[in-house]
Design a protein around this motif. Structure first.
Motif, mmCIF file in Angstrom:
data_model
loop_
_atom_site.group_PDB
_atom_site.id
_atom_site.type_symbol
_atom_site.label_atom_id
_atom_site.label_comp_id
_atom_site.label_asym_id
_atom_site.label_seq_id
_atom_site.Cartn_x
_atom_site.Cartn_y
_atom_site.Cartn_z
ATOM 1 N N ASP A 104 0.827 -1.206 0.000
ATOM 2 C CA ASP A 104 0.000 0.000 0.000
ATOM 3 C C ASP A 104 0.864 1.259 0.000
ATOM 4 N N LEU A 105 1.932 1.272 0.805
ATOM 5 C CA LEU A 105 2.838 2.423 0.816
ATOM 6 C C LEU A 105 3.429 2.650 -0.573
ATOM 7 N N ALA A 106 3.872 1.562 -1.203
ATOM 8 C CA ALA A 106 4.476 1.672 -2.537
ATOM 9 C C ALA A 106 3.441 2.143 -3.560
ATOM 10 N N ARG A 107 2.274 1.573 -3.503
ATOM 11 C CA ARG A 107 1.198 1.952 -4.420
ATOM 12 C C ARG A 107 0.875 3.436 -4.272
ATOM 13 N N ASP A 108 0.798 3.909 -3.019
ATOM 14 C CA ASP A 108 0.496 5.312 -2.741
ATOM 15 C C ASP A 108 1.570 6.248 -3.303
ATOM 16 N N LYS A 109 2.801 5.743 -3.429
ATOM 17 C CA LYS A 109 3.891 6.547 -3.991
ATOM 18 C C LYS A 109 3.996 6.390 -5.507
ATOM 19 N N GLY A 110 3.083 5.622 -6.090
ATOM 20 C CA GLY A 110 3.060 5.492 -7.545
ATOM 21 C C GLY A 110 3.857 4.333 -8.118
ATOM 22 N N TYR A 111 4.362 3.447 -7.265
ATOM 23 C CA TYR A 111 5.095 2.284 -7.757
ATOM 24 C C TYR A 111 4.119 1.266 -8.337
ATOM 25 N N GLN A 112 4.560 0.572 -9.379
ATOM 26 C CA GLN A 112 3.711 -0.419 -10.036
ATOM 27 C C GLN A 112 4.095 -1.852 -9.681
ATOM 28 N N ASP A 113 5.286 -2.030 -9.112
ATOM 29 C CA ASP A 113 5.781 -3.364 -8.769
ATOM 30 C C ASP A 113 6.416 -3.342 -7.392
ATOM 31 N N MET A 114 6.472 -4.519 -6.764
ATOM 32 C CA MET A 114 7.137 -4.683 -5.478
ATOM 33 C C MET A 114 8.050 -5.893 -5.571
ATOM 34 N N GLY A 115 9.193 -5.797 -4.946
ATOM 35 C CA GLY A 115 10.126 -6.909 -4.891
ATOM 36 C C GLY A 115 10.225 -7.467 -3.489
ATOM 37 N N ILE A 116 10.610 -8.727 -3.412
ATOM 38 C CA ILE A 116 10.838 -9.406 -2.139
ATOM 39 C C ILE A 116 11.727 -10.602 -2.458
ATOM 40 N N ALA A 117 12.358 -11.181 -1.475
ATOM 41 C CA ALA A 117 13.221 -12.346 -1.712
ATOM 42 C C ALA A 117 13.084 -13.316 -0.554
ATOM 43 N N PHE A 118 13.463 -14.562 -0.827
ATOM 44 C CA PHE A 118 13.575 -15.518 0.260
ATOM 45 C C PHE A 118 14.840 -16.329 0.098
ATOM 46 N N GLY A 119 15.340 -16.778 1.252
ATOM 47 C CA GLY A 119 16.493 -17.656 1.260
ATOM 48 C C GLY A 119 16.094 -19.030 0.759
ATOM 49 N N LEU A 120 17.092 -19.791 0.345
ATOM 50 C CA LEU A 120 16.813 -21.086 -0.273
ATOM 51 C C LEU A 120 16.945 -22.272 0.670
ATOM 52 N N HIS A 121 17.315 -22.032 1.927
ATOM 53 C CA HIS A 121 17.380 -23.183 2.843
ATOM 54 C C HIS A 121 16.055 -23.345 3.580
ATOM 55 N N SER A 122 15.924 -24.456 4.273
ATOM 56 C CA SER A 122 14.627 -24.866 4.822
ATOM 57 C C SER A 122 14.039 -23.914 5.851
ATOM 58 N N SER A 123 14.851 -23.119 6.534
ATOM 59 C CA SER A 123 14.270 -22.213 7.532
ATOM 60 C C SER A 123 13.445 -21.101 6.878
ATOM 61 N N TYR A 124 13.528 -20.979 5.572
ATOM 62 C CA TYR A 124 12.707 -20.001 4.842
ATOM 63 C C TYR A 124 11.448 -20.637 4.245
ATOM 64 N N GLY A 125 11.147 -21.871 4.612
ATOM 65 C CA GLY A 125 10.000 -22.567 4.031
ATOM 66 C C GLY A 125 8.690 -21.812 4.149
ATOM 67 N N ALA A 126 8.412 -21.252 5.324
ATOM 68 C CA ALA A 126 7.155 -20.512 5.508
ATOM 69 C C ALA A 126 7.118 -19.281 4.606
ATOM 70 N N ALA A 127 8.230 -18.555 4.518
ATOM 71 C CA ALA A 127 8.290 -17.372 3.648
ATOM 72 C C ALA A 127 8.138 -17.781 2.184
ATOM 73 N N GLN A 128 8.781 -18.867 1.792
ATOM 74 C CA GLN A 128 8.675 -19.332 0.407
ATOM 75 C C GLN A 128 7.219 -19.578 0.029
ATOM 76 N N ARG A 129 6.510 -20.275 0.890
ATOM 77 C CA ARG A 129 5.095 -20.570 0.607
ATOM 78 C C ARG A 129 4.239 -19.302 0.638
ATOM 79 N N LEU A 130 4.478 -18.442 1.624
ATOM 80 C CA LEU A 130 3.670 -17.237 1.774
ATOM 81 C C LEU A 130 3.835 -16.287 0.586
ATOM 82 N N TYR A 131 5.054 -16.018 0.192
ATOM 83 C CA TYR A 131 5.278 -15.037 -0.875
ATOM 84 C C TYR A 131 4.665 -15.503 -2.192
ATOM 85 N N ILE A 132 4.769 -16.796 -2.477
ATOM 86 C CA ILE A 132 4.151 -17.329 -3.695
ATOM 87 C C ILE A 132 2.629 -17.221 -3.582
#
Length: 172
Positions: A104-132
């Motif tokens: 919402d903050l980005a949209r309000d500033k006129g951005y059309q895209d947002m980026g995010i990343a996750f690590g590739l080891h298993s402790s990022y499993g929840a983030a991997q599923r959530l972001y997708i």
């Protein structure tokens, strides 16, 4: 049952809480990490956000308006970074709410895209599923290490710096 969640911009007086949450997460950061983040926030380059549930600090995240990842930088895409919810508050939709807040903050500033990343080891499993689940897709540039693309045949350690970068088109 709904929870009372608030997201606020961090200030200098929040440094002890940020360090307490980092300790609760079992993470280590450089001693000047949050000071640097707040300095960049004062320059308009980042938003350091603290999320609270029922007036208890439950996590934090950073919205980086000027990420160092070259494709995002070139295209002017902000990036959500270092999103963390302390264990006692997980599985309540808090990370989803913080991501939506950043979008919402980005949209309000006129951005059309947002980026995010996750690590590739298993402790990022929840983030991997959530972001997708939230509509983020790989940016098509392959795996990165410390936000730099890895060439075919390169070897890198499987640690927190080995990531897949994702992007999402923000709906108006």
């Amino acid at each position: 049952m709904s929870i009372r969640l608030t997201v606020r911009k961090a200030a200098t007086q929040d440094l002890p809480s940020l360090w307490d949450m980092t300790r609760d997460l079992g993470k280590t950061q450089d001693v000047d990490y949050f000071d640097k983040c707040l300095r960049l926030q004062s320059q308009g380059k980042r938003e350091v956000l603290i999320v609270s549930v029922e007036d208890k600090d439950a996590g934090y995240g950073i919205l980086n308006w000027v990420p160092k990842y070259a494709p995002f930088k070139k295209l002017g895409i902000p990036e959500i970074q270092d999103l963390n919810v302390i264990p006692a508050f997980r599985r309540r939709g808090i990370a989803t709410d913080v991501i939506q807040y950043c979008e919402d903050l980005a949209r309000d500033k006129g951005y059309q895209d947002m980026g995010i990343a996750f690590g590739l080891h298993s402790s990022y499993g929840a983030a991997q599923r959530l972001y997708i689940k939230l509509g983020y897709v790989p940016d098509g540039q392959g795996v990165t290490y410390d936000r730099k693309q890895i060439a075919y045949g390169d070897f890198k350690p499987v640690d927190d710096d080995l990531c897949l970068m994702l992007i999402k088109a923000l709906e108006k």
